[in-house]
Design a protein around this motif. Structure first.
Motif, PDB file in Angstrom:
ATOM      1  N   UNK A   1       0.832  -1.203   0.000  1.00 39.55           N
ATOM      2  CA  UNK A   1       0.000   0.000   0.000  1.00 39.55           C
ATOM      3  C   UNK A   1       0.870   1.258   0.000  1.00 39.55           C
ATOM      4  N   UNK A   2       1.930   1.259   0.802  1.00 37.64           N
ATOM      5  CA  UNK A   2       2.814   2.433   0.875  1.00 37.64           C
ATOM      6  C   UNK A   2       3.567   2.640  -0.432  1.00 37.64           C
ATOM      7  N   UNK A   3       4.043   1.565  -1.039  1.00 37.35           N
ATOM      8  CA  UNK A   3       4.717   1.686  -2.327  1.00 37.35           C
ATOM      9  C   UNK A   3       3.778   2.230  -3.392  1.00 37.35           C
ATOM     10  N   UNK A   4       2.556   1.738  -3.388  1.00 38.46           N
ATOM     11  CA  UNK A   4       1.555   2.211  -4.347  1.00 38.46           C
ATOM     12  C   UNK A   4       1.233   3.682  -4.103  1.00 38.46           C
ATOM     13  N   UNK A   5       1.194   4.083  -2.841  1.00 35.82           N
ATOM     14  CA  UNK A   5       0.903   5.494  -2.526  1.00 35.82           C
ATOM     15  C   UNK A   5       2.044   6.402  -2.984  1.00 35.82           C
TER      16      UNK A   5
ATOM     17  N   UNK B   1      15.682   0.818   5.148  1.00 37.40           N
ATOM     18  CA  UNK B   1      17.027   1.213   4.737  1.00 37.40           C
ATOM     19  C   UNK B   1      16.980   1.821   3.338  1.00 37.40           C
ATOM     20  N   UNK B   2      17.977   2.651   3.032  1.00 39.64           N
ATOM     21  CA  UNK B   2      18.082   3.220   1.690  1.00 39.64           C
ATOM     22  C   UNK B   2      18.155   2.109   0.649  1.00 39.64           C
ATOM     23  N   UNK B   3      18.911   1.055   0.944  1.00 42.81           N
ATOM     24  CA  UNK B   3      19.074  -0.040  -0.014  1.00 42.81           C
ATOM     25  C   UNK B   3      17.736  -0.695  -0.323  1.00 42.81           C
TER      26      UNK B   3
ATOM     27  N   UNK C   1      15.614   1.660  -2.467  1.00 46.32           N
ATOM     28  CA  UNK C   1      16.104   1.747  -3.838  1.00 46.32           C
ATOM     29  C   UNK C   1      15.768   0.519  -4.670  1.00 46.32           C
ATOM     30  N   UNK C   2      15.411  -0.575  -4.044  1.00 46.55           N
ATOM     31  CA  UNK C   2      15.005  -1.784  -4.775  1.00 46.55           C
ATOM     32  C   UNK C   2      13.532  -1.752  -5.181  1.00 46.55           C
ATOM     33  N   UNK C   3      12.804  -0.743  -4.740  1.00 45.98           N
ATOM     34  CA  UNK C   3      11.366  -0.676  -5.025  1.00 45.98           C
ATOM     35  C   UNK C   3      11.109  -0.129  -6.428  1.00 45.98           C
TER      36      UNK C   3
ATOM     37  N   UNK D   1      10.309  -7.339  -0.956  1.00 43.77           N
ATOM     38  CA  UNK D   1      11.550  -6.948  -0.293  1.00 43.77           C
ATOM     39  C   UNK D   1      11.553  -7.327   1.167  1.00 43.77           C
ATOM     40  N   UNK D   2      12.605  -6.928   1.809  1.00 42.95           N
ATOM     41  CA  UNK D   2      12.833  -7.233   3.214  1.00 42.95           C
ATOM     42  C   UNK D   2      11.922  -6.367   4.081  1.00 42.95           C
TER      43      UNK D   2
END
Length: 164
Positions: free
Chosen positions: A49-53, A78-80, A83-85, A138-139
């Motif tokens: 949900x957060x990634x989609x937002x 984490x930044x890493x 950045x994978x999103x 992701x993690x």
């Protein structure tokens, strides 16, 4: 158990912050003096949900920015991992990684087991759509029951709207 924090209310001065975004660029509240700012706190990078937002905000950003709104997103990962999103390469506004939850505490953004259950229950269709688009992988490197929050900060750096 829910974290207890001081909640920020409209009319208060926005708590100061400074740091770097996920690309190493400086970001601070002072940079937005004289501008309207949406400071958007999200859960963690692996939250669909957060990634989609964040993705949705980035799609609407050109119009919002043209109308005078700046956006800074905060993610408890984490930044890493951020950045994978899928949104990371194209997002047009700063994303601050806050795995130590310093900004979350400063703005009183806590956790809630009930809130997570309620959001997951009420947003099943949106979460399914987000997962189909590739968000939510992701993690899990943050508190899974972190609640999102938004703060609209005026040009005078006073909080105009706070939504937990």
């Amino acid at each position: 158990m829910r974290e207890h924090s001081v909640k920020i209310k409209p009319g208060q001065k926005a708590p100061d912050f400074s740091g770097t975004d996920m690309h190493g660029n400086p970001v601070s509240l002072d940079m937005y003096q004289g501008k309207l700012l949406l400071l958007a706190f999200h859960r963690l990078a692996a939250c669909p949900f957060c990634g989609f937002r964040i993705y949705s905000l980035s799609l609407h950003y050109p119009v919002l920015h043209e109308r005078g709104l700046e956006i800074v997103a905060v993610v408890e990962s984490s930044e890493a991992n951020i950045q994978r999103q899928p949104y990371a390469a194209t997002v047009p506004f700063p994303i601050i990684a806050d795995p130590q939850q310093q900004l979350y505490r400063r703005y009183g953004v806590g956790t809630s087991r009930f809130g997570q259950w309620w959001a997951d229950t009420m947003r099943k269709a949106t979460i399914a759509q987000a997962e189909r688009l590739g968000f939510g992988h992701g993690v899990v490197d943050g508190h899974p029951q972190r609640m999102p929050a938004d703060f609209l900060i005026g040009p005078d750096q006073m909080v105009r709207y706070a939504h937990y």
